[in-house]
Motif scaffolding. Structure first.
Motif, PDB file in Angstrom:
ATOM      1  N   THR A 215       0.834  -1.205   0.000  1.00  0.00           N
ATOM      2  CA  THR A 215       0.000   0.000   0.000  1.00  0.00           C
ATOM      3  C   THR A 215       0.870   1.257   0.000  1.00  0.00           C
ATOM      4  O   THR A 215       1.897   1.315   0.680  1.00  0.00           O
ATOM      5  CB  THR A 215      -0.908   0.031   1.246  1.00  0.00           C
ATOM      6  OG1 THR A 215      -1.740  -1.119   1.247  1.00  0.00           O
ATOM      7  CG2 THR A 215      -1.778   1.278   1.251  1.00  0.00           C
ATOM      8  N   LEU A 216       0.434   2.249  -0.755  1.00  0.00           N
ATOM      9  CA  LEU A 216       1.066   3.575  -0.761  1.00  0.00           C
ATOM     10  C   LEU A 216       0.020   4.601  -0.369  1.00  0.00           C
ATOM     11  O   LEU A 216      -1.066   4.653  -0.970  1.00  0.00           O
ATOM     12  CB  LEU A 216       1.619   3.897  -2.154  1.00  0.00           C
ATOM     13  CG  LEU A 216       2.003   5.360  -2.412  1.00  0.00           C
ATOM     14  CD1 LEU A 216       3.151   5.791  -1.514  1.00  0.00           C
ATOM     15  CD2 LEU A 216       2.356   5.578  -3.885  1.00  0.00           C
ATOM     16  N   LEU A 217       0.334   5.426   0.622  1.00  0.00           N
ATOM     17  CA  LEU A 217      -0.563   6.501   1.020  1.00  0.00           C
ATOM     18  C   LEU A 217       0.144   7.833   0.807  1.00  0.00           C
ATOM     19  O   LEU A 217       1.144   8.131   1.469  1.00  0.00           O
ATOM     20  CB  LEU A 217      -0.964   6.365   2.489  1.00  0.00           C
ATOM     21  CG  LEU A 217      -2.211   7.189   2.826  1.00  0.00           C
ATOM     22  CD1 LEU A 217      -3.469   6.439   2.388  1.00  0.00           C
ATOM     23  CD2 LEU A 217      -2.295   7.499   4.312  1.00  0.00           C
ATOM     24  N   LEU A 257      -4.530   3.162  -8.371  1.00  0.00           N
ATOM     25  CA  LEU A 257      -5.112   4.140  -7.456  1.00  0.00           C
ATOM     26  C   LEU A 257      -6.474   3.644  -6.982  1.00  0.00           C
ATOM     27  O   LEU A 257      -7.384   3.424  -7.778  1.00  0.00           O
ATOM     28  CB  LEU A 257      -5.246   5.498  -8.155  1.00  0.00           C
ATOM     29  CG  LEU A 257      -5.674   6.672  -7.272  1.00  0.00           C
ATOM     30  CD1 LEU A 257      -4.633   6.942  -6.194  1.00  0.00           C
ATOM     31  CD2 LEU A 257      -5.889   7.927  -8.116  1.00  0.00           C
ATOM     32  N   ALA A 258      -6.610   3.482  -5.670  1.00  0.00           N
ATOM     33  CA  ALA A 258      -7.849   2.962  -5.099  1.00  0.00           C
ATOM     34  C   ALA A 258      -8.706   4.056  -4.470  1.00  0.00           C
ATOM     35  O   ALA A 258      -9.935   3.964  -4.471  1.00  0.00           O
ATOM     36  CB  ALA A 258      -7.521   1.894  -4.042  1.00  0.00           C
ATOM     37  N   VAL A 259      -8.080   5.087  -3.913  1.00  0.00           N
ATOM     38  CA  VAL A 259      -8.813   6.164  -3.239  1.00  0.00           C
ATOM     39  C   VAL A 259      -8.186   7.496  -3.620  1.00  0.00           C
ATOM     40  O   VAL A 259      -6.958   7.646  -3.596  1.00  0.00           O
ATOM     41  CB  VAL A 259      -8.760   5.995  -1.701  1.00  0.00           C
ATOM     42  CG1 VAL A 259      -9.419   7.183  -1.011  1.00  0.00           C
ATOM     43  CG2 VAL A 259      -9.415   4.692  -1.274  1.00  0.00           C
ATOM     44  N   TYR A 260      -9.032   8.461  -3.984  1.00  0.00           N
ATOM     45  CA  TYR A 260      -8.585   9.843  -4.204  1.00  0.00           C
ATOM     46  C   TYR A 260      -9.505  10.734  -3.385  1.00  0.00           C
ATOM     47  O   TYR A 260     -10.704  10.834  -3.669  1.00  0.00           O
ATOM     48  CB  TYR A 260      -8.641  10.212  -5.684  1.00  0.00           C
ATOM     49  CG  TYR A 260      -8.091  11.612  -5.963  1.00  0.00           C
ATOM     50  CD1 TYR A 260      -6.748  11.807  -6.244  1.00  0.00           C
ATOM     51  CD2 TYR A 260      -8.927  12.730  -5.921  1.00  0.00           C
ATOM     52  CE1 TYR A 260      -6.237  13.073  -6.483  1.00  0.00           C
ATOM     53  CE2 TYR A 260      -8.423  14.003  -6.157  1.00  0.00           C
ATOM     54  CZ  TYR A 260      -7.078  14.162  -6.435  1.00  0.00           C
ATOM     55  OH  TYR A 260      -6.570  15.426  -6.662  1.00  0.00           O
ATOM     56  N   ARG A 270      -4.738   6.824  -1.928  1.00  0.00           N
ATOM     57  CA  ARG A 270      -4.263   5.481  -1.554  1.00  0.00           C
ATOM     58  C   ARG A 270      -4.165   4.621  -2.799  1.00  0.00           C
ATOM     59  O   ARG A 270      -5.094   4.521  -3.580  1.00  0.00           O
ATOM     60  CB  ARG A 270      -5.227   4.838  -0.552  1.00  0.00           C
ATOM     61  CG  ARG A 270      -4.802   3.452  -0.066  1.00  0.00           C
ATOM     62  CD  ARG A 270      -5.789   2.958   0.988  1.00  0.00           C
ATOM     63  NE  ARG A 270      -5.429   1.629   1.455  1.00  0.00           N
ATOM     64  CZ  ARG A 270      -5.852   0.503   0.875  1.00  0.00           C
ATOM     65  NH1 ARG A 270      -6.649   0.562  -0.191  1.00  0.00           N
ATOM     66  NH2 ARG A 270      -5.484  -0.676   1.345  1.00  0.00           N
ATOM     67  N   ALA A 271      -2.984   4.014  -2.974  1.00  0.00           N
ATOM     68  CA  ALA A 271      -2.750   3.138  -4.108  1.00  0.00           C
ATOM     69  C   ALA A 271      -2.254   1.790  -3.611  1.00  0.00           C
ATOM     70  O   ALA A 271      -1.667   1.689  -2.536  1.00  0.00           O
ATOM     71  CB  ALA A 271      -1.732   3.756  -5.071  1.00  0.00           C
TER      72      ALA A 271
END
Length: 275
Positions: A215-217, A257-260, A270-271
Motif C-alpha cells: 500500500t502507498l498513502l 489508485l484505489a482512493v482519491y 491510496r494506491a
C-alpha cells in the motif's frame, strides 16, 4: 580553475575533500552545499605539447576528459535538488516539531487508512521529524519494522530526539532506496510526491520495494484548495496531485489508485501494487 598537472593549490578551509590518490591530495572536492570541483589535467591539449609521446598520450585523453567532465557536471546538477532541499529544511529542523505538532492527529488518522498489519514493514518517506512513525509502529507492532527515510540529516537528528523508539532512521534519496525489492508492505509519503522533480521515477522505485498487495498513502494535512489559498495562488492544472494528473501516474509505475480524497482538511490518495 585551469592549472598545470604539477601545480599545487590550497582549498578553502570549509572545503571537503571527496577523492584523492598517492600523487594528488585533492582529486575532487565540495565547498558548501552547492559547489563541487573535479581535478583533471586541463593541459591535455595536444597542440601545446612538444614531446611526441606526450602529445600522443594527451590526444588519447582528450575525449575521456570531455566525457569525465560532462558526467561530473551531470552528477553535480543531479544533486542540486537535494542541496536545495537540505538547505531549506536544515534551517527549519529545530522548530519544525513545535510548529506542526497540532497535525499529529491527522497523521494518525491517515496511517489508520493504510490497512497495515502486525509484523509488517512500513516506510515513512520524507519522514522529517518522524511524526507518522509512532502511528506506523502502533499498526505493525513490536514485531514489525518501521523505517523513516529523509534526505536531510538535520530533520533526522530532530526525529532521533523524540522518536528513537518508534523505528529506525535512514538518510537516503527516496527515489533510490537501499532496500531489497518486495520488502515493504506500506509506504507513507506526506507532503513529498508533488515536491519531487520526477514523481514517476519515485513511484516506480516505491513499487519496486513494495511487496505484493503493498500500500502507498500519499498524504497532506490540508487539501489542495486550502494550500493554494494559503499561498495566495489559484489551483494549478499542472499540480502533480490534481486528479487528472495523479490518476494515470500509478497505472504506468506499478500502482493502482484505489482512493482519491481531496478534502478541505486533508489530501489523501491510496494506491496498491498493481497485480
Amino acid at each position: 580553475m585551469p592549472h598545470r598537472d604539477d601545480d599545487s593549490f590550497e582549498l578553502p578551509a570549509q572545503a571537503v575533500v571527496l577523492a584523492s590518490d598517492d600523487r594528488r591530495a585533492v582529486q575532487a572536492f565540495r565547498i558548501g552545499g552547492s559547489a563541487w570541483g573535479l581535478r583533471f589535467p586541463l593541459e591535455a591539449d595536444s597542440a601545446t605539447v612538444v614531446d611526441e609521446e606526450a602529445r600522443a598520450t594527451l590526444t588519447a585523453l582528450e575525449p575521456w576528459r570531455e566525457c569525465l567532465l560532462a558526467r561530473f557536471t551531470a552528477l553535480a546538477a543531479g544533486r542540486a535538488e537535494h542541496t536545495a532541499t537540505r538547505a531549506f529544511f536544515t534551517r527549519r529542523a529545530g522548530a519544525w516539531e513545535d510548529r506542526f505538532a497540532y497535525q499529529t492527529p491527522a497523521y494518525e488518522a491517515a496511517v489508520a487508512r493504510m490497512g497495515l498489519g502486525r509484523g509488517q514493514t512500513a516506510l515513512d518517506l520524507g519522514c522529517g521529524t518522524g511524526r507518522a512513525m509512532p502511528a506506523l509502529r502502533a499498526r505493525v507492532g513490536g514485531e514489525g519494522t518501521v523505517l523513516g527515510v529523509d534526505v536531510t540529516d538535520a530533520m533526522l537528528a530532530a526525529a532521533r530526539t523524540g522518536r528513537c523508539d518508534a523505528g529506525q532512521l535512514l538518510l537516503a534519496d527516496c527515489t533510490r532506496l537501499p532496500l531489497p525489492s518486495g520488502s515493504v508492505h506500506g509506504i507513507f509519503a506526506a507532503g513529498l510526491l508533488d515536491h519531487l522533480p520526477h514523481p514517476r521515477t519515485a513511484l516506480r522505485e516505491w513499487a519496486r520495494v513494495s511487496a505484493a498487495e503493498g500500500t502507498l498513502l500519499i498524504f497532506h494535512p490540508a487539501g489542495r484548495a486550502e494550500r493554494a489559498a494559503r499561498h495566495g495562488r489559484p489551483l494549478s492544472p499542472d499540480d502533480p496531485l490534481a486528479e487528472p494528473n495523479l490518476r494515470p501516474a500509478p497505472a504506468t509505475t506499478g500502482w493502482r489508485l484505489a482512493v482519491y480524497d481531496d478534502a478541505e482538511q486533508h489530501f489523501l490518495a491510496r494506491a496498491v501494487v498493481a497485480g
